[in-house]
Write a protein that holds these residues in place. Structure first.
Motif, PDB file in Angstrom:
ATOM      1  N   LYS A   1     -11.875  24.957   1.399  1.00 12.93           N
ATOM      2  CA  LYS A   1     -11.559  23.782   2.203  1.00 12.93           C
ATOM      3  C   LYS A   1     -10.214  23.227   1.760  1.00 12.93           C
ATOM      4  CE  LYS A   1     -14.127  20.644  -0.839  1.00 12.93           C
ATOM      5  NZ  LYS A   1     -15.222  19.653  -0.928  1.00 12.93           N
ATOM      6  N   HIS A   2      -9.735  22.215   2.458  1.00 14.02           N
ATOM      7  CA  HIS A   2      -8.391  21.723   2.182  1.00 14.02           C
ATOM      8  C   HIS A   2      -8.379  20.771   0.994  1.00 14.02           C
ATOM      9  CE1 HIS A   2      -4.222  21.532   3.399  1.00 14.02           C
ATOM     10  NE2 HIS A   2      -4.242  20.269   3.024  1.00 14.02           N
ATOM     11  N   ILE A   3      -7.914  21.256  -0.173  1.00 12.17           N
ATOM     12  CA  ILE A   3      -7.725  20.462  -1.376  1.00 12.17           C
ATOM     13  C   ILE A   3      -6.282  20.662  -1.819  1.00 12.17           C
ATOM     14  CG2 ILE A   3      -8.453  20.074  -3.758  1.00 12.17           C
ATOM     15  CD1 ILE A   3     -11.153  21.253  -3.024  1.00 12.17           C
ATOM     16  N   PRO A   4      -5.540  19.604  -2.108  1.00  9.28           N
ATOM     17  CA  PRO A   4      -4.106  19.756  -2.420  1.00  9.28           C
ATOM     18  C   PRO A   4      -3.815  20.446  -3.747  1.00  9.28           C
ATOM     19  CG  PRO A   4      -4.626  17.506  -1.734  1.00  9.28           C
ATOM     20  CD  PRO A   4      -5.921  18.192  -1.971  1.00  9.28           C
ATOM     21  N   CYS A   5      -4.647  20.194  -4.779  1.00  9.52           N
ATOM     22  CA  CYS A   5      -4.310  20.692  -6.109  1.00  9.52           C
ATOM     23  C   CYS A   5      -5.536  20.668  -7.005  1.00  9.52           C
ATOM     24  CB  CYS A   5      -3.190  19.862  -6.745  1.00  9.52           C
ATOM     25  SG  CYS A   5      -3.648  18.126  -7.002  1.00  9.52           S
ATOM     26  N   SER A   6      -5.451  21.356  -8.137  1.00 11.65           N
ATOM     27  CA  SER A   6      -6.577  21.442  -9.076  1.00 11.65           C
ATOM     28  C   SER A   6      -6.929  20.089  -9.669  1.00 11.65           C
ATOM     29  CB  SER A   6      -6.236  22.412 -10.210  1.00 11.65           C
ATOM     30  OG  SER A   6      -6.103  23.723  -9.732  1.00 11.65           O
ATOM     31  N   ALA A   7      -5.942  19.203  -9.789  1.00 13.63           N
ATOM     32  CA  ALA A   7      -6.185  17.892 -10.395  1.00 13.63           C
ATOM     33  C   ALA A   7      -7.191  17.073  -9.599  1.00 13.63           C
ATOM     34  CB  ALA A   7      -4.874  17.124 -10.523  1.00 13.63           C
ATOM     35  N   GLN A   8      -7.379  17.383  -8.325  1.00  9.60           N
ATOM     36  CA  GLN A   8      -8.264  16.603  -7.475  1.00  9.60           C
ATOM     37  C   GLN A   8      -9.616  17.279  -7.254  1.00  9.60           C
ATOM     38  OE1 GLN A   8      -6.339  15.083  -3.937  1.00  9.60           O
ATOM     39  NE2 GLN A   8      -4.401  14.787  -5.009  1.00  9.60           N
ATOM     40  N   LEU A   9      -9.947  18.273  -8.070  1.00 13.34           N
ATOM     41  CA  LEU A   9     -11.217  18.966  -7.921  1.00 13.34           C
ATOM     42  C   LEU A   9     -12.373  18.143  -8.475  1.00 13.34           C
ATOM     43  CD1 LEU A   9     -10.240  22.604  -8.966  1.00 13.34           C
ATOM     44  CD2 LEU A   9     -10.535  21.704  -6.649  1.00 13.34           C
ATOM     45  N   SER A  10     -13.526  18.290  -7.863  1.00 13.89           N
ATOM     46  CA  SER A  10     -14.750  17.687  -8.382  1.00 13.89           C
ATOM     47  C   SER A  10     -15.280  18.560  -9.516  1.00 13.89           C
ATOM     48  CB  SER A  10     -15.799  17.613  -7.271  1.00 13.89           C
ATOM     49  OG  SER A  10     -16.238  18.926  -6.922  1.00 13.89           O
ATOM     50  N   PRO A  11     -16.225  18.053 -10.328  1.00 14.41           N
ATOM     51  CA  PRO A  11     -16.802  18.892 -11.385  1.00 14.41           C
ATOM     52  C   PRO A  11     -17.402  20.179 -10.853  1.00 14.41           C
ATOM     53  CG  PRO A  11     -17.367  16.589 -11.739  1.00 14.41           C
ATOM     54  CD  PRO A  11     -16.700  16.648 -10.404  1.00 14.41           C
ATOM     55  N   GLU A  12     -18.030  20.120  -9.669  1.00 14.53           N
ATOM     56  CA  GLU A  12     -18.630  21.328  -9.086  1.00 14.53           C
ATOM     57  C   GLU A  12     -17.547  22.319  -8.658  1.00 14.53           C
ATOM     58  OE1 GLU A  12     -21.255  17.961  -9.085  1.00 14.53           O
ATOM     59  OE2 GLU A  12     -19.290  18.193  -8.106  1.00 14.53           O
ATOM     60  N   ASP A  13     -16.451  21.800  -8.092  1.00 16.95           N
ATOM     61  CA  ASP A  13     -15.318  22.666  -7.729  1.00 16.95           C
ATOM     62  C   ASP A  13     -14.765  23.348  -8.977  1.00 16.95           C
ATOM     63  OD1 ASP A  13     -15.429  21.863  -5.055  1.00 16.95           O
ATOM     64  OD2 ASP A  13     -14.035  20.212  -5.375  1.00 16.95           O
ATOM     65  N   TRP A  14     -14.553  22.542 -10.018  1.00 16.16           N
ATOM     66  CA  TRP A  14     -13.954  23.066 -11.247  1.00 16.16           C
ATOM     67  C   TRP A  14     -14.827  24.162 -11.863  1.00 16.16           C
ATOM     68  CZ3 TRP A  14      -9.197  22.297 -13.224  1.00 16.16           C
ATOM     69  CH2 TRP A  14      -8.956  22.763 -14.513  1.00 16.16           C
ATOM     70  N   GLU A  15     -16.136  23.971 -11.809  1.00 13.95           N
ATOM     71  CA  GLU A  15     -17.058  24.953 -12.379  1.00 13.95           C
ATOM     72  C   GLU A  15     -16.906  26.309 -11.687  1.00 13.95           C
ATOM     73  OE1 GLU A  15     -21.872  25.557 -13.190  1.00 13.95           O
ATOM     74  OE2 GLU A  15     -21.119  23.742 -12.208  1.00 13.95           O
TER      75      GLU A  15
END
Length: 522
Positions: free
Chosen positions: A356-370
């Protein structure tokens, strides 16, 4: 409840290594285990005194607590810090570097700056400049999630004293250090090189544009190791990271506090008027289109972050977009997918992209980061099976969708990668900070542009110096003579393949990746 982290800090060692490490071993057995030992001031002594270190370098003696030191404070000591691999002097003894922020596994953040204040902007190896101080400040402030929730850092290490404390006894104090302490608001500030132990009452820095909290600093100067007066040269701390501490514990006042010694200091000639707020805007007011308001315009500058508006139906990388080149896709997870890079440097050049549209890693949720970490781990396993190491880079600048560039190198090239980044950084007049392994989006600047590289040695290089940043910087590094030696491939448009070649690359990569592809697990 999270356990506290135990830290030791010592003053000037000046070649008394045997005495220091013997004392540290005793303290560690009695009150440890301690996670880290930090050394401020002069670590090395005269040449003859440093012979005690030979036994530790040869492995006949051992350092029981991982020890990190600051750099030289005198020109003649610079040679002790030359030709170090990843800062390592010997096992468990490491040079932190000229400046930066070191984050422990527990989350404790230690900001540091080596040397003494330079008289001019052209700092020598044993000196620091205003640019160095501002870089440390920016590294500390970059992880806050909004403009007023900054909680400070846990520890600040400097060799030189800040100006404003006991000037009569310490004529060589630094106003830049005072500025840094005032800005980053450390819970503890340690320094050395004046040969005395001094611990003043805690003082509280008033709230400002970075925080709504009045945060407390405890300043401690440590004496020399083995000093004749038996003044205190070793200090033990047990603390929780500021980000995990109760807010009440950080703001609750005590009866013995003194006024902040940095508030009324004359900073003219040190920091220009409005320079503090301007440097903070560096993170929050970068407009990739170049339409930034000029200072001379009437009215106040809009300090809110400018967010690029994107039509996701026309995004080249959102899976829902009709513009995605689906034949480049290798595998798809719930939140991320892997695809062949367009104009790849070689057949192992791929991208990790958010579905999905996320600008950068800094704005990831914990689930995204995992899930992102799972993809990185799987790619590391793949390349390791092929005798290769991998480098991940992300450029959050003049791009609207999260893209992580992935490229592998033969294992024998691993040590060259960091040096190649440093060489190219020098060529383009860029300054990078070295951080530990990137284990959380909080280590990245959520609202500002940045470039980050995760290296095979688990260290991270990051810069927020993005004005006129070269868009092909990562490829410049990878294609350099020291690594792949293919300068003709720096521009991806010069490496475009026919669709049949791209499909063959994708099929080959997918076959190699299959044993490590967790997306097929049901």
């Amino acid at each position: 409840m999270d356990a506290s982290t135990k830290i030791l800090v010592v003053g000037d060692v000046r070649g008394r290594f045997k005495q220091l490490f013997s004392r540290v071993e005793q303290v560690n057995k009695k009150a440890g285990p301690f996670e880290i030992l930090c050394c401020v001031g002069d670590f090395f002594g005269a040449d003859k005194q440093n012979e005690e270190l030979i036994a530790y370098k040869n492995g006949f003696k051992h350092i029981t607590v991982p020890t990190y030191i600051l750099g030289a404070n005198k020109e003649e000591d610079n040679n002790y810090f030359e030709d170090l691999t990843d800062g390592e002097i010997c096992t468990n003894l490491t040079y932190l570097g000229k400046r930066g922020v070191y984050t422990l596994s527990s989350g404790v953040k230690i900001a540091y700056i080596s040397g003494v204040e330079a008289a001019t902007s052209a700092a020598s190896e044993h000196e620091f400049s205003k640019a160095d101080v501002q870089a440390v400040r920016n590294s500390c402030l970059v992880s806050k999630s909004c403009a007023t929730d900054y909680r400070g850092v846990d520890v600040l290490l400097t060799s030189q004293w800040p100006y404003g404390l006991q000037e009569k006894q310490n004529a060589n104090a630094s106003k830049l250090i005072s500025f840094l302490s005032r800005e980053i608001k450390p819970r503890y500030h340690f320094c050395g090189i004046n040969g005395t132990f001094y611990e003043c009452a805690p003082f509280r820095v008033p709230k400002d544009e970075t925080t709504q909290f009045e945060l407390c600093t405890r300043f401690i100067s440590l004496a020399d190791v083995g000093n004749a007066e038996k003044a205190k040269y070793i200090y033990a701390l047990s603390l929780k990271p500021v980000d995990k501490s109760r807010l009440l514990d950080l703001v609750q006042k005590t009866t013995d506090e003194i006024p902040c010694p940095y508030i009324d200091l004359d900073m003219s000639g040190v920091v220009k008027k409005n320079e503090t707020s301007e440097s903070q805007q560096y993170f929050f007011d970068m407009d990739s289109s170049g339409n930034r308001k000029r200072r001379g315009e009437a009215g106040q500058r809009d300090k809110r972050p400018r967010i690029m508006q994107i039509d996701q139906d026309n995004c080249w990388f959102c899976l829902s977009s009709i513009k995605v080149e689906k034949h480049l896709i290798i595998t798809v997870g719930e939140r991320f997918y892997i695809a062949l890079a367009k104009g790849p440097i070689n057949s192992h050049h791929v991208l990790i992209l958010s579905t999905k549209h996320i600008p950068c890693s800094a704005q990831l949720s914990p689930e995204d980061w995992e899930e992102l970490e799972k993809f990185k781990g799987a790619l590391k396993q793949l390349f390791k099976s092929l005798g290769q190491v991998v480098c991940f880079t992300e450029r959050h600048y003049k791009t609207s969708h999260l893209i992580i560039d992935v490229l592998a190198f033969e294992e024998g090239y691993a040590w060259k990668i960091k040096h190649s980044f440093e060489d190219k950084a020098e060529e383009f007049n860029l300054e990078f900070e070295t951080l530990p392994a990137l284990d959380s989006p909080k280590m990245l600047p959520e609202m500002g542009p940045y470039f980050v590289a995760e290296l095979p040695d688990d260290s991270t290089l990051i810069t927020r110096q993005m004005k006129h940043f070269p868009l092909h910087f990562a490829r410049d590094v990878f294609c350099s003579e020291n690594l792949l030696n293919c300068d003709e491939k720096v521009n991806w448009k010069e490496c475009l393949l026919e669709k049949e070649e791209e499909t063959a690359y994708v099929e080959g990569f997918r076959k190699n990746f299959a044993p490590f592809d967790f997306t097929d697990d049901d």
